[in-house]
Write an enzyme that holds these catalytic residues in place. Structure first.
Site, PDB file in Angstrom:
ATOM      1  N   LYS A 124      -3.818   5.003   4.671  1.00 54.86           N
ATOM      2  CA  LYS A 124      -3.283   4.810   3.325  1.00 54.86           C
ATOM      3  C   LYS A 124      -3.598   3.379   2.917  1.00 54.86           C
ATOM      4  O   LYS A 124      -3.079   2.424   3.498  1.00 54.86           O
ATOM      5  CB  LYS A 124      -1.772   5.068   3.278  1.00 54.86           C
ATOM      6  CG  LYS A 124      -1.175   4.898   1.879  1.00 54.86           C
ATOM      7  CD  LYS A 124       0.226   5.459   1.767  1.00 54.86           C
ATOM      8  CE  LYS A 124       0.786   5.226   0.379  1.00 54.86           C
ATOM      9  NZ  LYS A 124       2.105   5.875   0.174  1.00 54.86           N
ATOM     10  N   GLU A 180      -0.935   2.332   7.231  1.00 56.19           N
ATOM     11  CA  GLU A 180      -0.934   1.735   5.887  1.00 56.19           C
ATOM     12  C   GLU A 180      -0.960   0.202   5.943  1.00 56.19           C
ATOM     13  O   GLU A 180       0.081  -0.446   5.894  1.00 56.19           O
ATOM     14  CB  GLU A 180       0.286   2.199   5.083  1.00 56.19           C
ATOM     15  CG  GLU A 180       0.286   1.658   3.660  1.00 56.19           C
ATOM     16  CD  GLU A 180       1.518   2.047   2.857  1.00 56.19           C
ATOM     17  OE1 GLU A 180       1.553   1.735   1.652  1.00 56.19           O
ATOM     18  OE2 GLU A 180       2.448   2.643   3.429  1.00 56.19           O
TER      19      GLU A 180
END
Length: 296
Positions: free
Chosen positions: A214, A177
């Site tokens: 992500k 992420e």
């Protein structure tokens, strides 16, 4: 690695629920839920209250495998139980929802290249061993990009991928992420650099190593779609990043092949004071709208 869970994450319809607010963000999450600091006097009481909130969400009839593929947990939540089962076991064995674990320990200060790298994760090996014992499928770790600086973004992505290799060695699937702050003026340029770095590092991965990305909802629709051609990428999921649920869903629906992994946008409107009927109805509105935006 659980092959049934992997198939669900690769091919299932739905989204990932982010229920992973950690020690630093828990007071804010509780306050949004209608529980202020006067309701608890120490960390144990605070974490008990937030576990009760998460349990209420997970056990709601609106929180189902028909709409939700996976859920990301905080370490403290992983170690607690729901109806006598550890949370990850309850999620998978009872609900059919794939469990993930947030493993990062927060962010460093913004460096000279305009990014926030992850702090060192002390005891990483022990944490990953515990995650395997608790039947966790994958992990999540977050960095933040505050500037369209090539060196800074390169630092972020390389740190993420180095950790991802360690995580994968335990049979876990890492969620990488590298969040781009939605409020920066050069967000579009930062995302273009990020795409290049993600492509470059993905190609360098061992062919058997699997990852999930992500990412912040991009300024240019379908920017990250070319990444989906790489078999090592299980899925691309999107964080809401501070957008309202309505705005996040609007942008998400324009990005083919990307599903949601929302936190605040999922719990928006939920309150400790709501009756069971009110709570479930509010959550259902959120789940249905996020699901619809995820499956396009």
């Amino acid at each position: 690695m659980n092959q049934v869970q992997l198939d669900r994450m690769k091919n299932g319809l739905g989204f990932i629920a982010a229920l992973d607010q950690s020690g630093g963000s828990t007071p804010k999450a509780l306050k949004l839920y209608g529980i202020n600091e006067s309701r608890y006097s120490n960390d144990d009481e605070m974490f008990r209250l937030v576990h009760e909130m998460r349990t209420r969400i997970i056990k709601s009839p609106s929180f189902t495998k028909e709409h939700i593929l996976g859920a990301i947990l905080f370490e403290n939540t992983m170690d607690r139980k729901i109806d006598g089962l550890y949370t990850a076991d309850y999620l998978w064995n009872i609900e059919g929802i794939v469990p993930f674990l947030k493993i990062d320990k927060g962010l460093e200060e913004i460096n000279e290249n305009g990014v926030q790298l992850m702090k060192p994760i002390d005891g990483l090996d022990l944490l990953l061993k515990r995650a395997v014992e608790r039947n966790i499928f994958g992990t999540k770790m977050r960095s933040v990009i505050k500037k369209a600086n090539k060196e800074g973004i390169k630092e972020v992505v390389e740190q993420q991928f180095e950790l991802a290799k360690v995580i994968a060695s335990y049979g876990l699937v890492p969620i990488i992420e590298p969040e781009v702050d939605i409020n920066i003026k050069d967000k579009k340029e930062a995302e273009a650099i990020l795409l290049e770095e993600l492509e470059r590092n993905l190609k360098l991965l061992d062919k058997r190593t699997l990852v999930i990305f992500k990412l912040s909802l991009p300024t240019v629709a379908n920017l990250y779609k070319p990444l989906l051609n790489d078999h090592r990428l299980v899925r691309i999921v999107a964080l809401s990043g501070g957008y309202s649920r309505e705005k996040a869903n609007e942008i998400l629906s324009k990005n083919s092949g990307v599903i949601a992994s929302f936190s605040r946008a999922l719990s928006e409107g939920l309150s400790d004071a709501q009756t069971a009927e009110e709570f479930d109805k509010t959550l259902k509105v959120a789940v249905d709208s996020i699901y619809k935006a995820s499956i396009k």
